[in-house]
Design a protein around this motif. Structure first.
Motif, PDB file in Angstrom:
ATOM      1  N   ALA A 109       0.821  -1.216   0.000  1.00 32.79           N
ATOM      2  CA  ALA A 109       0.000   0.000   0.000  1.00 32.79           C
ATOM      3  C   ALA A 109       0.849   1.257   0.000  1.00 32.79           C
ATOM      4  CB  ALA A 109      -0.930   0.003   1.213  1.00 32.79           C
ATOM      5  N   GLY A 110       2.169   1.116   0.121  1.00 30.61           N
ATOM      6  CA  GLY A 110       3.044   2.271   0.046  1.00 30.61           C
ATOM      7  C   GLY A 110       3.481   2.821   1.377  1.00 30.61           C
ATOM      8  N   SER A 111       3.421   2.017   2.432  1.00 30.32           N
ATOM      9  CA  SER A 111       3.775   2.508   3.759  1.00 30.32           C
ATOM     10  C   SER A 111       5.104   1.930   4.221  1.00 30.32           C
ATOM     11  CB  SER A 111       2.682   2.153   4.764  1.00 30.32           C
ATOM     12  OG  SER A 111       2.588   0.744   4.890  1.00 30.32           O
ATOM     13  N   GLU A 112       5.628   2.530   5.268  1.00 26.50           N
ATOM     14  CA  GLU A 112       6.854   2.060   5.904  1.00 26.50           C
ATOM     15  C   GLU A 112       6.485   1.457   7.257  1.00 26.50           C
ATOM     16  OE1 GLU A 112      11.030   3.831   7.774  1.00 26.50           O
ATOM     17  OE2 GLU A 112       9.612   5.160   6.755  1.00 26.50           O
ATOM     18  N   VAL A 113       6.795   0.184   7.448  1.00 24.06           N
ATOM     19  CA  VAL A 113       6.465  -0.508   8.691  1.00 24.06           C
ATOM     20  C   VAL A 113       7.562  -0.240   9.712  1.00 24.06           C
ATOM     21  CG1 VAL A 113       5.983  -2.734   9.751  1.00 24.06           C
ATOM     22  CG2 VAL A 113       5.204  -2.283   7.424  1.00 24.06           C
ATOM     23  N   LEU A 114       7.181   0.371  10.833  1.00 23.65           N
ATOM     24  CA  LEU A 114       8.143   0.728  11.874  1.00 23.65           C
ATOM     25  C   LEU A 114       8.241  -0.316  12.970  1.00 23.65           C
ATOM     26  CD1 LEU A 114       7.219   4.505  12.268  1.00 23.65           C
ATOM     27  CD2 LEU A 114       8.987   3.500  10.822  1.00 23.65           C
ATOM     28  N   ASP A 115       7.119  -0.943  13.295  1.00 28.37           N
ATOM     29  CA  ASP A 115       7.119  -1.903  14.397  1.00 28.37           C
ATOM     30  C   ASP A 115       5.879  -2.781  14.271  1.00 28.37           C
ATOM     31  OD1 ASP A 115       7.829  -3.259  16.647  1.00 28.37           O
ATOM     32  OD2 ASP A 115       7.874  -1.511  17.975  1.00 28.37           O
ATOM     33  N   GLY A 116       5.878  -3.901  14.942  1.00 30.27           N
ATOM     34  CA  GLY A 116       4.732  -4.794  14.919  1.00 30.27           C
ATOM     35  C   GLY A 116       4.607  -5.538  16.233  1.00 30.27           C
ATOM     36  N   VAL A 117       3.420  -5.581  16.792  1.00 35.47           N
ATOM     37  CA  VAL A 117       3.184  -6.282  18.053  1.00 35.47           C
ATOM     38  C   VAL A 117       1.914  -7.108  17.916  1.00 35.47           C
ATOM     39  CG1 VAL A 117       4.322  -4.554  19.479  1.00 35.47           C
ATOM     40  CG2 VAL A 117       1.913  -4.297  18.964  1.00 35.47           C
ATOM     41  N   TYR A 118       1.839  -8.182  18.650  1.00 37.54           N
ATOM     42  CA  TYR A 118       0.609  -8.972  18.684  1.00 37.54           C
ATOM     43  C   TYR A 118       0.403  -9.496  20.088  1.00 37.54           C
ATOM     44  CZ  TYR A 118       3.990 -12.746  17.836  1.00 37.54           C
ATOM     45  OH  TYR A 118       5.064 -13.588  17.903  1.00 37.54           O
ATOM     46  N   GLN A 119      -0.831  -9.869  20.367  1.00 41.02           N
ATOM     47  CA  GLN A 119      -1.220 -10.235  21.725  1.00 41.02           C
ATOM     48  C   GLN A 119      -1.981 -11.555  21.686  1.00 41.02           C
ATOM     49  OE1 GLN A 119      -4.286  -7.789  23.333  1.00 41.02           O
ATOM     50  NE2 GLN A 119      -3.895  -8.337  25.454  1.00 41.02           N
ATOM     51  N   ARG A 120      -1.742 -12.378  22.667  1.00 40.78           N
ATOM     52  CA  ARG A 120      -2.450 -13.647  22.807  1.00 40.78           C
ATOM     53  C   ARG A 120      -3.725 -13.419  23.613  1.00 40.78           C
ATOM     54  NH1 ARG A 120      -3.457 -18.532  20.516  1.00 40.78           N
ATOM     55  NH2 ARG A 120      -3.728 -20.171  22.050  1.00 40.78           N
ATOM     56  N   ARG A 121      -4.872 -13.663  22.991  1.00 41.69           N
ATOM     57  CA  ARG A 121      -6.172 -13.521  23.665  1.00 41.69           C
ATOM     58  C   ARG A 121      -7.103 -14.614  23.163  1.00 41.69           C
ATOM     59  NH1 ARG A 121      -7.381  -8.255  25.806  1.00 41.69           N
ATOM     60  NH2 ARG A 121      -9.563  -8.863  25.694  1.00 41.69           N
ATOM     61  N   ASP A 122      -8.098 -14.924  23.957  1.00 49.07           N
ATOM     62  CA  ASP A 122      -9.103 -15.881  23.507  1.00 49.07           C
ATOM     63  C   ASP A 122      -9.939 -15.300  22.383  1.00 49.07           C
ATOM     64  OD1 ASP A 122      -8.273 -17.736  25.363  1.00 49.07           O
ATOM     65  OD2 ASP A 122      -9.684 -17.063  26.903  1.00 49.07           O
ATOM     66  N   GLN A 123     -10.200 -14.002  22.441  1.00 48.48           N
ATOM     67  CA  GLN A 123     -10.925 -13.300  21.387  1.00 48.48           C
ATOM     68  C   GLN A 123     -10.590 -11.816  21.481  1.00 48.48           C
ATOM     69  OE1 GLN A 123     -15.064 -13.997  22.104  1.00 48.48           O
ATOM     70  NE2 GLN A 123     -15.116 -12.841  24.007  1.00 48.48           N
ATOM     71  N   PRO A 124     -10.716 -11.076  20.395  1.00 49.41           N
ATOM     72  CA  PRO A 124     -10.413  -9.644  20.442  1.00 49.41           C
ATOM     73  C   PRO A 124     -11.302  -8.918  21.441  1.00 49.41           C
ATOM     74  CG  PRO A 124     -10.553 -10.414  18.169  1.00 49.41           C
ATOM     75  CD  PRO A 124     -11.036 -11.534  19.027  1.00 49.41           C
ATOM     76  N   ASP A 125     -10.754  -7.892  22.055  1.00 50.91           N
ATOM     77  CA  ASP A 125     -11.525  -7.098  23.003  1.00 50.91           C
ATOM     78  C   ASP A 125     -12.638  -6.356  22.253  1.00 50.91           C
ATOM     79  OD1 ASP A 125     -11.696  -5.805  25.775  1.00 50.91           O
ATOM     80  OD2 ASP A 125     -11.609  -4.064  24.455  1.00 50.91           O
ATOM     81  N   PRO A 126     -13.881  -6.444  22.718  1.00 52.14           N
ATOM     82  CA  PRO A 126     -14.983  -5.812  21.981  1.00 52.14           C
ATOM     83  C   PRO A 126     -14.914  -4.293  21.954  1.00 52.14           C
ATOM     84  CG  PRO A 126     -15.749  -6.671  24.098  1.00 52.14           C
ATOM     85  CD  PRO A 126     -14.354  -7.160  23.920  1.00 52.14           C
ATOM     86  N   ALA A 127     -14.142  -3.690  22.859  1.00 48.94           N
ATOM     87  CA  ALA A 127     -14.080  -2.221  22.908  1.00 48.94           C
ATOM     88  C   ALA A 127     -12.906  -1.675  22.104  1.00 48.94           C
ATOM     89  CB  ALA A 127     -13.991  -1.751  24.351  1.00 48.94           C
ATOM     90  N   THR A 128     -11.687  -2.161  22.383  1.00 46.40           N
ATOM     91  CA  THR A 128     -10.497  -1.580  21.749  1.00 46.40           C
ATOM     92  C   THR A 128      -9.673  -2.601  20.964  1.00 46.40           C
ATOM     93  OG1 THR A 128      -9.197  -1.941  23.745  1.00 46.40           O
ATOM     94  CG2 THR A 128     -10.314   0.185  23.539  1.00 46.40           C
ATOM     95  N   TYR A 129     -10.205  -3.794  20.726  1.00 41.05           N
ATOM     96  CA  TYR A 129      -9.547  -4.852  19.955  1.00 41.05           C
ATOM     97  C   TYR A 129      -8.441  -5.544  20.748  1.00 41.05           C
ATOM     98  CZ  TYR A 129      -7.061  -7.174  16.091  1.00 41.05           C
ATOM     99  OH  TYR A 129      -6.448  -8.094  15.279  1.00 41.05           O
ATOM    100  N   ILE A 130      -7.607  -4.774  21.454  1.00 39.68           N
ATOM    101  CA  ILE A 130      -6.492  -5.379  22.185  1.00 39.68           C
ATOM    102  C   ILE A 130      -6.589  -5.157  23.686  1.00 39.68           C
ATOM    103  CG2 ILE A 130      -4.848  -5.310  20.278  1.00 39.68           C
ATOM    104  CD1 ILE A 130      -3.780  -2.701  21.407  1.00 39.68           C
ATOM    105  N   GLY A 131      -7.628  -4.527  24.160  1.00 40.72           N
ATOM    106  CA  GLY A 131      -7.764  -4.262  25.589  1.00 40.72           C
ATOM    107  C   GLY A 131      -7.247  -2.877  25.942  1.00 40.72           C
ATOM    108  N   SER A 132      -7.810  -2.273  26.978  1.00 42.15           N
ATOM    109  CA  SER A 132      -7.473  -0.900  27.329  1.00 42.15           C
ATOM    110  C   SER A 132      -6.017  -0.754  27.761  1.00 42.15           C
ATOM    111  CB  SER A 132      -8.403  -0.405  28.439  1.00 42.15           C
ATOM    112  OG  SER A 132      -8.322  -1.272  29.571  1.00 42.15           O
ATOM    113  N   GLY A 133      -5.509  -1.716  28.541  1.00 42.44           N
ATOM    114  CA  GLY A 133      -4.124  -1.632  28.993  1.00 42.44           C
ATOM    115  C   GLY A 133      -3.141  -1.727  27.838  1.00 42.44           C
TER     116      GLY A 133
END
Length: 507
Positions: A109-133
């Motif tokens: 898409a023409g972007s520069e990737v600076l960093d990448g993180v992922y989280q282990r969860r049973d399912q995505p947080d319904p509010a913020t996808y990854i949880g408020s913390g």
């Protein structure tokens, strides 16, 4: 002097004073106008008048849409991004492969990737996808890297997008919007652009943002008379967000009609090929697996080949021949990807029908990919969605020159009908052509015909559409053919039926 004369003199003096004051006021007003027109220094009163006169509507700040394509998410401007994913199932390697694919999509898409993180969860947080913390931690990463966009490895709900943006304070884009943006950049044909626009509008419709009833466009009904019925009887009318949604739905309906009209033209061409009994082969597979390279190697078509995801969006159909001279068509189709947005599957259904209507599918898989099995599964899922699950399939393990030999052998053992090739070097292409020749549907009617020399077009059709069972013979009366042909061509050859060489001599 009489009292009446005194009253007259007093009235005249008052009138003269009034006239003088009106004249002075007129002179002051004229002087002020001259100063204003000349743009010279002026007192506070005149400066205030200038400010009021200079008040203008600033261009570009209107909330009125000149076109529905101006709404948010129509085009993304990705530059410096941080990737974030939620790992809900599978192995750690699966999560890393998914993030690597997301990085490739972002770069495409023409972007520069600076960093990448992922989280282990049973399912995505319904509010913020990854949880408020974790969202707060993500904001720190965004601030430290100087990123302007966060790309999530999944399709987020409108609420998740809004809440996550409120925390990280930069633009948040999900995987679906990213793929839609890539499609918008790569679409070239009129049909491809229409399909991408339709998919984008289907995606953006529930994600439009507005200010609700504070942006009412008109007074609602509910009262008699031109005034609308008086206080407490007028509704808010059609709000700005409702107007935008209505206009998008109208645009979507128009695009669907245009795509349906373009589909008719492609169906006509397909019917003509069917009527000519020309077999068709479709090349399908994961994006960037080498489908266009294989098409060029098999036909010399000269289709764009680029080491990028979704370089091909518009289907390309080329004519080819088997080693025995049988003609067939070869169609290059749009690449598939894991979790392909259903908006795209629906919008591109008409183009994907090339796969469903084919006689044979060349399922190309990247042998050098870390997880080729998951690519095979993802593509087969989409093939089933477009109604092509029962079409015969040959798995073509491409990039064999760069792949791990053990991985290639594992794939060849797992798949019943598979062959390893390299579209770049030409390795295995001759074997693939032989397999295509063997797998294509064969003509079913055996004919012996003596075709007059003035009907040479029929002989050419037998060579192109049928299969010769013996070498043709040229006799005094015409060309003697022994071949397998389609029922339609057999009917045209019926007037020239012959038993064989002897029959031809008797004739």
């Amino acid at each position: 002097m009489t009292s009446s004369e005194n009253r007259s003199d007093t009235q005249s003096a008052a009138e003269r004073e009034a006239v003088r004051r009106r004249a002075e006021a007129l002179m002051e007003r004229e002087q002020a106008e001259r100063l204003y027109e000349a743009d010279t220094d002026r007192d506070g009163e005149q400066f205030d008048r200038t400010e009021r006169a200079a008040l203008r509507r600033v261009a570009g700040l209107s909330t009125e849409l000149a076109d529905v394509t101006e709404v948010e998410y129509r085009q993304l401007r990705l530059e410096r991004v941080v990737l974030v994913g939620v790992w809900t199932e599978g192995t750690l390697e699966d999560a890393e492969n998914s993030m690597a694919e997301l990085a490739a999509l972002a770069e495409t898409a023409g972007s520069e990737v600076l960093d990448g993180v992922y989280q282990r969860r049973d399912q995505p947080d319904p509010a913020t996808y990854i949880g408020s913390g974790k969202a707060l931690e993500l904001r720190e990463i965004v601030q430290s890297t100087g990123a302007d966009t966060v790309v999530c490895d999944g399709e987020l709900s409108p609420a998740q997008l809004i809440h996550l943006e409120d925390v990280v304070k930069v633009k948040v884009v999900d995987r679906t919007a990213l793929i839609l943006d890539i499609f918008a950049q790569h679409a070239k044909s009129r049909e491809g652009k229409a399909q991408v626009s339709l998919a984008q509008m289907q995606y953006m419709l529930p994600r439009l943002r507005g200010w609700g009833q504070s942006l009412s466009r008109q007074m609602g009904g509910g009262g008699a008379g031109a005034s609308g019925g008086g206080m407490a009887t007028r509704g808010p009318g059609e709000t700005k967000i409702e107007l935008d949604r209505r206009r998008i739905r109208e645009k979507m309906a128009k695009l669907r009609r245009e795509i349906a009209d373009m589909k008719k033209g492609r169906d006509t061409k397909r019917q003509e090929r069917r009527r000519g009994q020309v077999p068709s082969v479709a090349i399908a597979g994961y994006t960037n697996a080498g489908k266009s390279s294989l098409l060029n190697r098999l036909t010399g078509a000269g289709v764009l080949v680029e080491n990028a995801l979704f370089a091909t969006l518009d289907p390309t159909v080329r004519r080819a021949q088997t080693p025995t001279g049988r003609a067939y068509t070869l169609a290059d189709t749009v690449g598939f990807v894991r979790h392909l947005p259903h908006h795209l599957v629906e919008a591109f259904r008409s183009t994907m029908e090339e796969v469903g209507d084919s006689d044979l599918i060349l399922h190309v898989v990247d042998g050098a990919h870390p997880d080729p099995e998951s690519q095979l599964a993802s593509v087969r899922q989409v093939i089933g969605e477009v109604g092509a699950g029962k079409v015969p399939e040959i798995v073509v393990v491409n990039k064999a020159d760069a792949a791990d030999p053990l991985v290639v052998q594992r794939l060849l053992r797992q798949e019943k009908h598979a062959i390893a090739v390299s579209a770049r070097t030409g390795e295995g292409i001759d074997k693939l052509l032989a397999i295509i020749d063997a797998e294509l549907p064969r003509p079913e009617v055996e004919v012996h015909a003596l075709v007059p020399y003035d009907r040479g077009s029929l002989v050419a059709r037998v060579h192109a559409e049928g299969e010769l069972l013996a070498a043709e013979e040229h006799t005094a009366h015409g060309t003697l053919l022994h071949a397998l042909v389609s029922p339609a061509l057999a009917a045209e050859l019926e007037p020239f039926h012959a038993v064989g060489a002897a029959g031809a001599t008797d004739a």
